[in-house]
Design a protein around this motif. Structure first.
Motif, mmCIF file in Angstrom:
data_model
loop_
_atom_site.group_PDB
_atom_site.id
_atom_site.type_symbol
_atom_site.label_atom_id
_atom_site.label_comp_id
_atom_site.label_asym_id
_atom_site.label_seq_id
_atom_site.Cartn_x
_atom_site.Cartn_y
_atom_site.Cartn_z
ATOM 1 N N PRO A 45 0.867 -1.182 0.000
ATOM 2 C CA PRO A 45 0.000 0.000 0.000
ATOM 3 C C PRO A 45 0.906 1.236 0.000
ATOM 4 C CG PRO A 45 0.098 -0.952 2.184
ATOM 5 C CD PRO A 45 0.920 -1.829 1.294
ATOM 6 N N GLY A 46 0.332 2.402 0.027
ATOM 7 C CA GLY A 46 1.157 3.611 0.030
ATOM 8 C C GLY A 46 1.712 3.924 -1.343
ATOM 9 N N ILE A 47 1.032 3.438 -2.368
ATOM 10 C CA ILE A 47 1.463 3.718 -3.740
ATOM 11 C C ILE A 47 0.830 5.029 -4.175
ATOM 12 C CG2 ILE A 47 1.409 2.926 -6.134
ATOM 13 C CD1 ILE A 47 3.173 1.240 -4.220
ATOM 14 N N ARG A 48 1.680 5.928 -4.601
ATOM 15 C CA ARG A 48 1.224 7.245 -5.031
ATOM 16 C C ARG A 48 1.846 7.570 -6.383
ATOM 17 N NH1 ARG A 48 -2.067 6.193 -1.845
ATOM 18 N NH2 ARG A 48 -2.769 7.432 -0.089
ATOM 19 N N PRO A 49 1.023 7.550 -7.438
ATOM 20 C CA PRO A 49 1.528 7.957 -8.752
ATOM 21 C C PRO A 49 2.037 9.401 -8.694
ATOM 22 C CG PRO A 49 -0.695 7.061 -8.906
ATOM 23 C CD PRO A 49 -0.383 7.202 -7.456
ATOM 24 N N SER A 50 2.804 9.779 -9.683
ATOM 25 C CA SER A 50 3.419 11.105 -9.674
ATOM 26 C C SER A 50 2.392 12.234 -9.626
ATOM 27 C CB SER A 50 4.322 11.277 -10.895
ATOM 28 O OG SER A 50 3.570 11.100 -12.080
ATOM 29 N N PHE A 51 1.168 11.981 -10.087
ATOM 30 C CA PHE A 51 0.145 13.033 -10.111
ATOM 31 C C PHE A 51 -0.664 13.107 -8.811
ATOM 32 C CE2 PHE A 51 -1.934 9.240 -11.855
ATOM 33 C CZ PHE A 51 -3.090 9.185 -11.107
ATOM 34 N N ALA A 52 -0.423 12.206 -7.867
ATOM 35 C CA ALA A 52 -1.268 12.111 -6.673
ATOM 36 C C ALA A 52 -0.627 12.755 -5.449
ATOM 37 C CB ALA A 52 -1.575 10.646 -6.377
ATOM 38 N N GLN A 53 -1.474 13.140 -4.498
ATOM 39 C CA GLN A 53 -1.006 13.650 -3.218
ATOM 40 C C GLN A 53 -0.708 12.473 -2.291
ATOM 41 O OE1 GLN A 53 -4.081 16.197 -1.720
ATOM 42 N NE2 GLN A 53 -3.756 17.765 -3.275
ATOM 43 N N SER A 54 0.171 12.686 -1.333
ATOM 44 C CA SER A 54 0.520 11.597 -0.416
ATOM 45 C C SER A 54 -0.539 11.387 0.659
ATOM 46 C CB SER A 54 1.880 11.854 0.237
ATOM 47 O OG SER A 54 1.838 13.038 0.989
ATOM 48 N N ASN A 55 -1.370 12.383 0.932
ATOM 49 C CA ASN A 55 -2.383 12.309 1.990
ATOM 50 C C ASN A 55 -1.719 11.933 3.306
ATOM 51 O OD1 ASN A 55 -4.080 11.114 -0.684
ATOM 52 N ND2 ASN A 55 -4.932 12.897 0.348
ATOM 53 N N LEU B 59 -3.458 6.663 -16.519
ATOM 54 C CA LEU B 59 -2.223 7.395 -16.225
ATOM 55 C C LEU B 59 -1.258 6.541 -15.400
ATOM 56 C CD1 LEU B 59 -3.657 10.937 -15.387
ATOM 57 C CD2 LEU B 59 -2.258 10.306 -17.383
ATOM 58 N N ILE B 60 -1.789 5.777 -14.460
ATOM 59 C CA ILE B 60 -0.960 4.897 -13.632
ATOM 60 C C ILE B 60 -0.292 3.832 -14.503
ATOM 61 C CG2 ILE B 60 -1.026 3.109 -11.843
ATOM 62 C CD1 ILE B 60 -3.296 4.885 -10.546
ATOM 63 N N LEU B 61 -1.053 3.233 -15.398
ATOM 64 C CA LEU B 61 -0.490 2.204 -16.282
ATOM 65 C C LEU B 61 0.587 2.792 -17.197
ATOM 66 C CD1 LEU B 61 -3.725 0.202 -17.142
ATOM 67 C CD2 LEU B 61 -1.840 -0.484 -15.641
ATOM 68 N N LYS B 62 0.350 3.996 -17.703
ATOM 69 C CA LYS B 62 1.359 4.659 -18.521
ATOM 70 C C LYS B 62 2.621 4.933 -17.710
ATOM 71 C CE LYS B 62 -1.595 6.900 -21.924
ATOM 72 N NZ LYS B 62 -2.074 8.152 -22.482
ATOM 73 N N GLU B 63 2.440 5.356 -16.492
ATOM 74 C CA GLU B 63 3.581 5.638 -15.615
ATOM 75 C C GLU B 63 4.388 4.366 -15.358
ATOM 76 O OE1 GLU B 63 4.155 7.226 -11.116
ATOM 77 O OE2 GLU B 63 2.721 8.327 -12.347
ATOM 78 N N ILE B 64 3.703 3.259 -15.142
ATOM 79 C CA ILE B 64 4.377 1.981 -14.912
ATOM 80 C C ILE B 64 5.180 1.568 -16.149
ATOM 81 C CG2 ILE B 64 3.995 -0.509 -14.605
ATOM 82 C CD1 ILE B 64 1.676 0.261 -12.703
#
Length: 135
Positions: A80-90, A127-132
């Motif tokens: 868990p704790g996966i944060r794509p480059s476009f996401a906030q860490s919360n 976007l996540i899949l593209k980032e991967i």
């Protein structure tokens, strides 16, 4: 679990042990009584789980590489704790991008809020899949 699976004619479910929640940083960990640094504690728990026959652990992506090194394959590392480059860490403290977590040995990624709280969840997944893939 093995006996119940055999009795029911189903495959044995994978059993995972939880290490240290990704919402902890070193300061919060120490404040709640953590005696060892988080990494040391996580590795101790992962090694114990592996030696006990558990199929894998739930752990921060920050510890995935070290866990993979001591537990090898096919030990599962669910991150868990996966944060794509476009996401906030919360509230997550020990995070990584999806591609970094996979490079470091994660078996499975838990990506919640970056998808569920997105204005367009399908676009977020794309976007996540593209980032991967590094696109």
């Amino acid at each position: 679990a093995s006996e119940a699976a055999k009795e029911s004619g189903r495959p044995r479910p994978k059993i995972l042990a939880v290490t240290v929640l990704t919402s902890f940083d070193d300061k919060g960990w120490a404040e709640t009584g953590g005696q060892l640094p988080i990494l040391n504690h996580v590795l101790r728990l992962a090694k114990l789980a592996h030696e006990s026959g558990v199929d894998g652990v739930v752990a921060s992506p920050r510890e995935a590489a070290a866990i993979r090194e001591i537990c090898g394959e096919p030990f599962e590392i669910v991150t868990p704790g996966i944060r794509p480059s476009f996401a906030q860490s919360n509230d997550q403290k020990r995070i990584a991008t999806p591609s970094r977590a996979l490079q470091d040995g994660a078996s499975r990624l838990v990506i919640g809020r970056p998808v569920t709280k997105a204005e367009n969840p399908q676009k977020a997944v794309s976007l996540i899949l593209k980032e991967i893939r590094g696109e």
